[in-house]
Design a protein around this motif. Structure first.
Motif, PDB file in Angstrom:
ATOM      1  N   GLU A 141     -30.951 -28.693 -41.203  1.00  0.00           N
ATOM      2  CA  GLU A 141     -30.259 -27.395 -41.092  1.00  0.00           C
ATOM      3  C   GLU A 141     -30.816 -26.577 -39.941  1.00  0.00           C
ATOM      4  N   GLU A 142     -32.128 -26.572 -39.788  1.00  0.00           N
ATOM      5  CA  GLU A 142     -32.743 -25.792 -38.691  1.00  0.00           C
ATOM      6  C   GLU A 142     -32.303 -26.336 -37.337  1.00  0.00           C
ATOM      7  N   LYS A 143     -32.261 -27.658 -37.214  1.00  0.00           N
ATOM      8  CA  LYS A 143     -31.821 -28.265 -35.951  1.00  0.00           C
ATOM      9  C   LYS A 143     -30.354 -27.941 -35.678  1.00  0.00           C
ATOM     10  N   ALA A 144     -29.527 -28.007 -36.711  1.00  0.00           N
ATOM     11  CA  ALA A 144     -28.103 -27.705 -36.543  1.00  0.00           C
ATOM     12  C   ALA A 144     -27.895 -26.240 -36.147  1.00  0.00           C
ATOM     13  N   THR A 145     -28.672 -25.342 -36.732  1.00  0.00           N
ATOM     14  CA  THR A 145     -28.556 -23.923 -36.384  1.00  0.00           C
ATOM     15  C   THR A 145     -28.980 -23.696 -34.939  1.00  0.00           C
ATOM     16  N   ASP A 146     -30.054 -24.344 -34.516  1.00  0.00           N
ATOM     17  CA  ASP A 146     -30.509 -24.222 -33.136  1.00  0.00           C
ATOM     18  C   ASP A 146     -29.414 -24.693 -32.184  1.00  0.00           C
ATOM     19  N   GLU A 147     -28.783 -25.817 -32.520  1.00  0.00           N
ATOM     20  CA  GLU A 147     -27.709 -26.344 -31.677  1.00  0.00           C
ATOM     21  C   GLU A 147     -26.520 -25.380 -31.630  1.00  0.00           C
ATOM     22  N   LYS A 148     -26.165 -24.831 -32.783  1.00  0.00           N
ATOM     23  CA  LYS A 148     -25.046 -23.881 -32.851  1.00  0.00           C
ATOM     24  C   LYS A 148     -25.347 -22.634 -32.014  1.00  0.00           C
ATOM     25  N   LEU A 149     -26.569 -22.130 -32.122  1.00  0.00           N
ATOM     26  CA  LEU A 149     -26.959 -20.964 -31.326  1.00  0.00           C
ATOM     27  C   LEU A 149     -26.920 -21.284 -29.834  1.00  0.00           C
ATOM     28  N   GLY A 150     -27.369 -22.477 -29.494  1.00  0.00           N
ATOM     29  CA  GLY A 150     -27.338 -22.892 -28.096  1.00  0.00           C
ATOM     30  C   GLY A 150     -25.919 -22.911 -27.546  1.00  0.00           C
ATOM     31  N   LYS A 151     -24.989 -23.404 -28.355  1.00  0.00           N
ATOM     32  CA  LYS A 151     -23.584 -23.436 -27.921  1.00  0.00           C
ATOM     33  C   LYS A 151     -23.027 -22.021 -27.776  1.00  0.00           C
ATOM     34  N   LEU A 152     -23.397 -21.140 -28.699  1.00  0.00           N
ATOM     35  CA  LEU A 152     -22.946 -19.745 -28.582  1.00  0.00           C
ATOM     36  C   LEU A 152     -23.520 -19.110 -27.315  1.00  0.00           C
ATOM     37  N   GLY A 153     -24.757 -19.430 -27.025  1.00  0.00           N
ATOM     38  CA  GLY A 153     -25.395 -18.902 -25.822  1.00  0.00           C
ATOM     39  C   GLY A 153     -24.755 -19.429 -24.545  1.00  0.00           C
ATOM     40  N   GLN A 154     -24.284 -20.670 -24.585  1.00  0.00           N
ATOM     41  CA  GLN A 154     -23.628 -21.268 -23.420  1.00  0.00           C
ATOM     42  C   GLN A 154     -22.228 -20.707 -23.222  1.00  0.00           C
ATOM     43  N   ALA A 155     -21.674 -20.165 -24.275  1.00  0.00           N
ATOM     44  CA  ALA A 155     -20.289 -19.697 -24.245  1.00  0.00           C
ATOM     45  C   ALA A 155     -20.182 -18.345 -23.546  1.00  0.00           C
ATOM     46  N   ALA A 156     -19.210 -17.624 -23.917  1.00  0.00           N
ATOM     47  CA  ALA A 156     -18.861 -16.378 -23.232  1.00  0.00           C
ATOM     48  C   ALA A 156     -19.956 -15.326 -23.287  1.00  0.00           C
ATOM     49  N   ALA A 157     -20.810 -15.359 -24.287  1.00  0.00           N
ATOM     50  CA  ALA A 157     -21.812 -14.291 -24.434  1.00  0.00           C
ATOM     51  C   ALA A 157     -22.657 -14.143 -23.180  1.00  0.00           C
ATOM     52  N   ILE A 158     -23.138 -15.249 -22.626  1.00  0.00           N
ATOM     53  CA  ILE A 158     -23.979 -15.149 -21.437  1.00  0.00           C
ATOM     54  C   ILE A 158     -23.149 -14.720 -20.238  1.00  0.00           C
ATOM     55  N   GLU A 159     -21.935 -15.250 -20.134  1.00  0.00           N
ATOM     56  CA  GLU A 159     -21.068 -14.855 -19.024  1.00  0.00           C
ATOM     57  C   GLU A 159     -20.768 -13.360 -19.089  1.00  0.00           C
ATOM     58  N   ASP A 160     -20.445 -12.865 -20.282  1.00  0.00           N
ATOM     59  CA  ASP A 160     -20.173 -11.433 -20.435  1.00  0.00           C
ATOM     60  C   ASP A 160     -21.408 -10.607 -20.114  1.00  0.00           C
ATOM     61  N   ALA A 161     -22.576 -11.067 -20.575  1.00  0.00           N
ATOM     62  CA  ALA A 161     -23.818 -10.335 -20.333  1.00  0.00           C
ATOM     63  C   ALA A 161     -24.146 -10.309 -18.843  1.00  0.00           C
ATOM     64  N   ALA A 162     -23.854 -11.391 -18.138  1.00  0.00           N
ATOM     65  CA  ALA A 162     -24.141 -11.459 -16.705  1.00  0.00           C
ATOM     66  C   ALA A 162     -23.325 -10.422 -15.937  1.00  0.00           C
ATOM     67  N   LEU A 163     -22.162 -10.069 -16.468  1.00  0.00           N
ATOM     68  CA  LEU A 163     -21.296  -9.099 -15.789  1.00  0.00           C
ATOM     69  C   LEU A 163     -21.709  -7.654 -16.045  1.00  0.00           C
ATOM     70  N   VAL A 164     -22.501  -7.433 -17.107  1.00  0.00           N
ATOM     71  CA  VAL A 164     -22.902  -6.068 -17.441  1.00  0.00           C
ATOM     72  C   VAL A 164     -23.760  -5.511 -16.301  1.00  0.00           C
ATOM     73  N   GLY A 165     -23.382  -4.355 -15.811  1.00  0.00           N
ATOM     74  CA  GLY A 165     -24.151  -3.686 -14.771  1.00  0.00           C
ATOM     75  C   GLY A 165     -23.772  -4.086 -13.372  1.00  0.00           C
ATOM     76  N   GLN A 166     -22.909  -5.083 -13.214  1.00  0.00           N
ATOM     77  CA  GLN A 166     -22.467  -5.488 -11.874  1.00  0.00           C
ATOM     78  C   GLN A 166     -21.305  -4.605 -11.443  1.00  0.00           C
ATOM     79  N   LYS A 167     -21.221  -4.372 -10.141  1.00  0.00           N
ATOM     80  CA  LYS A 167     -20.087  -3.633  -9.606  1.00  0.00           C
ATOM     81  C   LYS A 167     -18.862  -4.517  -9.650  1.00  0.00           C
ATOM     82  N   LYS A 168     -17.756  -3.922  -9.989  1.00  0.00           N
ATOM     83  CA  LYS A 168     -16.501  -4.703 -10.084  1.00  0.00           C
ATOM     84  C   LYS A 168     -15.596  -4.403  -8.926  1.00  0.00           C
TER      85      LYS A 168
END
Length: 168
Positions: A141-168
């Protein structure tokens, strides 16, 4: 608690892991409330249910092996939980906090993976065969949760966070 034998070490590690899991049952709801992303919040709530099951498995191991857990507080988990609280207090709710929460949660998962791996090794050496499937289930279960979190981190969350504070 004086640790003089491998059996003493197993009991110490099991007690420490029990404390860690109990701390997480209190921390995960806070992380879920702090998450802006609905999938991330749900992942924390799903893992809360798994964590409660992991606590029950440790209780079952204690009963099967006729052990008595030591009353100790897992200092490592306490530090990881505190780090998560600091992030929640310091970062505004949104994609940047979500990415920070994913990272904090993965640190927790890696600690728990190491804990269960150690317990499995010790249980195997001690002939605690009845405990092995329970410990292996929690590790999976711990390994599966780590993998799931990793996939969430690879998804839009990091892309959205990278845009925060950038000029558009």
């Amino acid at each position: 608690m004086a640790v003089k034998t491998v059996a003493d070490l197993f009991l110490h590690e099991l007690s420490d892991t029990y404390s860690a899991e109990k701390q997480m049952t209190r921390s995960l709801p806070k992380m879920a409330r702090a998450a802006a992303d609905a999938q991330l919040a749900q992942a924390f709530l799903d893992h809360l249910e798994e964590t409660r099951g992991q606590v029950e498995r440790i209780d079952e191991i204690v009963e099967l092996l006729n052990l008595k857990l030591k009353r100790i507080k897992c200092a490592a988990m306490e530090g990881l939980v505190e780090e998560g609280k600091d992030l929640i207090e310091e970062i505004d709710k949104g994609p940047v906090l979500d990415v920070a929460l994913i990272g904090a949660a993965q640190k927790v998962e890696h600690y728990e993976i190491a804990s269960y791996t150690t317990l499995i090794t010790l249980a195997g050496k001690l002939g605690y065969d009845a405990a092995l499937p329970l410990l292996q289930a929690s590790l999976a279960e711990e390994k599966a949760t780590d993998e799931k979190l990793g996939k969430l981190g690879q998804a839009a969350a990091i892309e959205d966070a990278a845009l925060v504070g950038q000029k558009k």
